[in-house]
Write a protein that holds these residues in place. Structure first.
Motif, PDB file in Angstrom:
ATOM      1  N   LEU A 162       0.833  -1.090   0.092  1.00 37.62           N
ATOM      2  CA  LEU A 162       0.004  -0.039  -0.109  1.00 37.62           C
ATOM      3  C   LEU A 162       0.916   1.357  -0.084  1.00 37.62           C
ATOM      4  O   LEU A 162       0.332   2.428  -0.487  1.00 37.62           O
ATOM      5  N   LEU A 163       2.119   1.283   0.301  1.00 44.62           N
ATOM      6  CA  LEU A 163       2.909   2.454   0.695  1.00 44.62           C
ATOM      7  C   LEU A 163       2.821   3.297  -0.747  1.00 44.62           C
ATOM      8  O   LEU A 163       2.727   4.548  -0.534  1.00 44.62           O
ATOM      9  N   TYR A 164       2.686   2.984  -2.041  1.00 43.50           N
ATOM     10  CA  TYR A 164       2.604   3.687  -3.049  1.00 43.50           C
ATOM     11  C   TYR A 164       1.550   3.749  -3.714  1.00 43.50           C
ATOM     12  O   TYR A 164       1.169   4.387  -4.802  1.00 43.50           O
ATOM     13  N   SER A 165       0.298   3.361  -3.021  1.00 44.87           N
ATOM     14  CA  SER A 165      -1.140   3.371  -3.506  1.00 44.87           C
ATOM     15  C   SER A 165      -1.525   4.605  -3.828  1.00 44.87           C
ATOM     16  O   SER A 165      -2.474   4.669  -4.700  1.00 44.87           O
ATOM     17  N   ASN A 166      -1.338   5.805  -3.517  1.00 40.35           N
ATOM     18  CA  ASN A 166      -1.766   7.087  -3.592  1.00 40.35           C
ATOM     19  C   ASN A 166      -0.825   7.791  -4.523  1.00 40.35           C
ATOM     20  O   ASN A 166      -0.961   8.978  -4.676  1.00 40.35           O
ATOM     21  N   SER A 167       0.148   7.262  -5.313  1.00 36.93           N
ATOM     22  CA  SER A 167       0.922   7.793  -6.121  1.00 36.93           C
ATOM     23  C   SER A 167       0.878   7.235  -7.467  1.00 36.93           C
ATOM     24  O   SER A 167       0.283   6.387  -7.768  1.00 36.93           O
ATOM     25  N   LYS A 168       1.715   7.946  -8.316  1.00 34.99           N
ATOM     26  CA  LYS A 168       1.685   7.478  -9.943  1.00 34.99           C
ATOM     27  C   LYS A 168       2.581   6.040  -9.746  1.00 34.99           C
ATOM     28  O   LYS A 168       2.354   5.592 -10.871  1.00 34.99           O
ATOM     29  N   TYR A 169       3.080   5.742  -8.805  1.00 30.90           N
ATOM     30  CA  TYR A 169       3.787   4.426  -8.686  1.00 30.90           C
ATOM     31  C   TYR A 169       2.967   3.068  -8.075  1.00 30.90           C
ATOM     32  O   TYR A 169       3.122   2.301  -7.445  1.00 30.90           O
ATOM     33  N   ALA A 170       1.491   3.458  -8.178  1.00 30.03           N
ATOM     34  CA  ALA A 170       0.435   2.591  -7.358  1.00 30.03           C
ATOM     35  C   ALA A 170       0.390   0.972  -7.611  1.00 30.03           C
ATOM     36  O   ALA A 170      -0.126   0.308  -7.117  1.00 30.03           O
ATOM     37  N   ASP A 171       1.214   0.979  -9.017  1.00 30.63           N
ATOM     38  CA  ASP A 171       1.148  -0.617  -9.444  1.00 30.63           C
ATOM     39  C   ASP A 171       2.539  -1.496  -8.758  1.00 30.63           C
ATOM     40  O   ASP A 171       2.587  -2.456  -9.008  1.00 30.63           O
ATOM     41  N   GLU A 172       3.295  -0.535  -8.023  1.00 31.51           N
ATOM     42  CA  GLU A 172       4.516  -1.032  -7.311  1.00 31.51           C
ATOM     43  C   GLU A 172       4.482  -1.317  -5.957  1.00 31.51           C
ATOM     44  O   GLU A 172       3.432  -0.848  -5.330  1.00 31.51           O
ATOM     45  N   ASN A 173       5.030  -2.216  -5.549  1.00 35.29           N
ATOM     46  CA  ASN A 173       5.348  -2.722  -4.088  1.00 35.29           C
ATOM     47  C   ASN A 173       6.461  -2.191  -3.526  1.00 35.29           C
ATOM     48  O   ASN A 173       7.571  -2.267  -4.190  1.00 35.29           O
ATOM     49  N   ALA A 174       6.632  -1.691  -2.098  1.00 36.89           N
ATOM     50  CA  ALA A 174       7.694  -1.545  -1.574  1.00 36.89           C
ATOM     51  C   ALA A 174       8.363  -2.954  -0.798  1.00 36.89           C
ATOM     52  O   ALA A 174       7.744  -3.795  -0.271  1.00 36.89           O
ATOM     53  N   VAL A 175       9.435  -2.910  -1.171  1.00 38.02           N
ATOM     54  CA  VAL A 175      10.423  -4.261  -0.364  1.00 38.02           C
ATOM     55  C   VAL A 175      11.465  -3.716   0.385  1.00 38.02           C
ATOM     56  O   VAL A 175      12.048  -2.849   0.093  1.00 38.02           O
ATOM     57  N   PHE A 176      11.448  -4.151   1.563  1.00 32.90           N
ATOM     58  CA  PHE A 176      12.108  -3.822   2.563  1.00 32.90           C
ATOM     59  C   PHE A 176      13.113  -5.053   2.783  1.00 32.90           C
ATOM     60  O   PHE A 176      13.083  -5.977   3.266  1.00 32.90           O
TER      61      PHE A 176
END
Length: 182
Positions: A162-176
């Motif tokens: 959900l980290l990028y869900s409100n941005s232009k990168y909404a289809d990407e996931n954050a990997v820690f």
């Protein structure tokens, strides 16, 4: 001739901070990392795209935060007085992890060992501060970066869908990713 005799790594200061040009650095998107959590253990597969494309993320950090600080630092990598890359770090005393806030190598200088040299300098600084490892966040679509970090001993610690869900990168996931020092 080995890379350590070609490149020099120096601490970023007010005098040299402008050697690193703060502009968007493109990278190739060739696919994505697909993490899987099974029985509490992370693994991953790679999904390669039929067509690669170029992407970039905006640089927005204030470099002054990494100068003359007890908990933050940046190192620049030079060859022949040209800055080819940098790493920005922030130590978190509570967790004993050093956050790699940014690691960037100029596109024309990638694949020459600069990222590994910067990581080595970062680890040296981290150990001097009594830290126990690295942490960082990257995008699942930055597969080349994910490969670099995993090759350098990092492992998946978490994924945020959900980290990028409100941005232009909404289809990407954050990997820690994390690396624990031995």
């Amino acid at each position: 001739m080995n890379n350590t005799s070609i490149f020099s790594i120096v601490k970023m200061t007010m005098e040299n901070k402008h050697d690193y040009k703060l502009n968007e650095k493109p990278f190739m998107v060739i696919g994505r990392l697909v993490p899987k959590l099974v029985s509490g253990k992370w693994s991953f597969e790679e999904e390669l795209y039929q067509t690669s494309y170029q992407s970039k993320y905006q640089e927005h950090e204030d470099l002054d935060d990494y100068i003359d600080s007890d908990d933050n630092i940046a190192f620049l990598c030079y060859m022949d007085q040209e800055c080819l890359g940098h790493i920005r770090l922030g130590a978190v005393d509570e967790t004993k992890f050093v956050s790699i806030d940014r690691l960037i190598v100029e596109e024309t200088a990638r694949g020459k060992g600069i990222g590994t040299l910067l990581m080595s300098k970062a680890k040296e600084w981290s150990l001097q501060k009594g830290m126990k490892g690295f942490t960082l966040e990257t995008q699942d679509t930055n597969l080349l970066a994910c490969r670099f970090y995993i090759k350098n001993g990092f492992e998946i610690g978490a994924v945020d869908t959900l980290l990028y869900s409100n941005s232009k990168y909404a289809d990407e996931n954050a990997v820690f990713l994390y690396q624990k020092f031995n």
